[in-house]
Scaffold this motif. Structure first.
Motif, mmCIF file in Angstrom:
data_model
loop_
_atom_site.group_PDB
_atom_site.id
_atom_site.type_symbol
_atom_site.label_atom_id
_atom_site.label_comp_id
_atom_site.label_asym_id
_atom_site.label_seq_id
_atom_site.Cartn_x
_atom_site.Cartn_y
_atom_site.Cartn_z
ATOM 1 N N TYR A 1 -82.448 -2.415 81.757
ATOM 2 C CA TYR A 1 -82.065 -2.385 83.167
ATOM 3 C C TYR A 1 -80.659 -2.961 83.285
ATOM 4 O O TYR A 1 -80.445 -4.123 82.947
ATOM 5 N N THR A 2 -79.726 -2.155 83.741
ATOM 6 C CA THR A 2 -78.337 -2.587 83.854
ATOM 7 C C THR A 2 -77.809 -2.430 85.273
ATOM 8 O O THR A 2 -76.746 -2.931 85.586
ATOM 9 N N LYS A 3 -78.556 -1.724 86.115
ATOM 10 C CA LYS A 3 -78.128 -1.468 87.494
ATOM 11 C C LYS A 3 -79.124 -2.102 88.454
ATOM 12 O O LYS A 3 -80.292 -2.303 88.109
ATOM 13 N N GLU B 1 -73.090 2.720 80.434
ATOM 14 C CA GLU B 1 -73.003 1.269 80.630
ATOM 15 C C GLU B 1 -74.024 0.538 79.774
ATOM 16 O O GLU B 1 -73.798 -0.573 79.309
ATOM 17 N N CYS B 2 -75.161 1.171 79.539
ATOM 18 C CA CYS B 2 -76.201 0.578 78.701
ATOM 19 C C CYS B 2 -75.675 0.396 77.281
ATOM 20 O O CYS B 2 -75.864 -0.652 76.667
ATOM 21 N N ASN C 1 -87.042 -0.058 77.451
ATOM 22 C CA ASN C 1 -86.173 0.192 78.592
ATOM 23 C C ASN C 1 -85.115 -0.901 78.674
ATOM 24 O O ASN C 1 -85.324 -2.021 78.216
ATOM 25 N N LEU D 1 -78.295 8.982 75.996
ATOM 26 C CA LEU D 1 -77.881 7.665 76.493
ATOM 27 C C LEU D 1 -76.394 7.662 76.814
ATOM 28 O O LEU D 1 -75.971 7.131 77.841
ATOM 29 N N GLU E 1 -90.544 9.664 85.352
ATOM 30 C CA GLU E 1 -89.633 9.113 84.349
ATOM 31 C C GLU E 1 -90.349 8.840 83.034
ATOM 32 O O GLU E 1 -89.816 9.114 81.954
ATOM 33 N N ASN F 1 -76.017 9.724 80.072
ATOM 34 C CA ASN F 1 -76.713 9.261 81.279
ATOM 35 C C ASN F 1 -76.607 7.765 81.554
ATOM 36 O O ASN F 1 -76.779 7.339 82.686
ATOM 37 N N SER F 2 -76.369 6.973 80.518
ATOM 38 C CA SER F 2 -76.309 5.518 80.685
ATOM 39 C C SER F 2 -75.235 4.898 79.808
ATOM 40 O O SER F 2 -75.518 4.027 78.993
#
Length: 192
Positions: free
Chosen positions: A73-75, A161-162, A71, A155, A135, A158-159
């Motif tokens: 975590y960016t937010k 920024e990741c 995983n 990715l 999840e 949905n993400s």
């Protein structure tokens, strides 16, 4: 201490009464970490509820031969190993700061004291565990049924920024491919 993300999380996802919310927020303390520092190490018990206020954290499993990212975590969100935290059991997870990170924390004893004082806080724990279980099941399904290029596309959708904030070799580990294979996937996606 900037607690606006934490207030927003509780106000939108888990509304508590304002008195309880104020006391809960005031019970958190701020910790700052440098890039490369560890937030959680396997074979320990997660004794603090941690909220990522800013920065990027990777979560991974480690064996003698490799690390596998599970995983990123960016937010602003909770990044605690809830199973370890709630059940006082040893975690298998590791967490490392990929940038400078600011975390808000509350220790387990204080958190449980507030749960007993404000019963609406129990809905937070139940809802969080339910969301994490959903999840995890979705993630396991994707990992078992999707090809790496399909996972990369998810990715990207949905993400995004990741993909911008996390080094590519960590993304490759997350997808279960080599960095060279990830380069081919990225090139293929850019041609679409």
């Amino acid at each position: 201490m900037n607690t606006s993300h934490l207030y927003h999380f509780f106000d939108t996802d888990f509304p508590l009464n304002q008195e309880g919310l104020k006391e809960l927020i005031e019970s958190f303390s701020e910790s700052n970490y440098k890039k490369g520092e560890s937030l959680l190490q396997e074979n320990t018990i997660d004794t603090k509820l941690r909220f990522l206020n800013s920065g990027v954290v990777r979560e991974f499993y480690a064996s003698e031969v490799k690390e596998t990212n599970i995983n990123f975590y960016t937010k602003p969100q909770f990044i605690t190993d809830f199973s370890s935290f709630k059940n006082t059991i040893i975690t298998r997870k590791n967490q490392e700061c990929l940038t400078e990170v600011q975390v808000l924390t509350i220790n387990k004893e204080r958190f449980e004291e507030l749960l007993n004082k404000y019963p609406c806080g129990k809905s937070f724990i139940n809802a969080t565990f339910q969301k994490l279980l959903e999840e995890k099941e979705e993630f396991e399904y994707i990992r078992l049924t999707k090809q790496p290029d399909e996972m990369y596309q998810l990715l990207l959708e949905n993400s995004p920024e990741c993909l911008q904030m996390v080094p590519q070799y960590h993304i490759a580990s997350f997808l279960g491919v080599t960095p060279e294979t990830l380069s081919r996937i990225r090139k293929k996606m850019s041609l679409k």
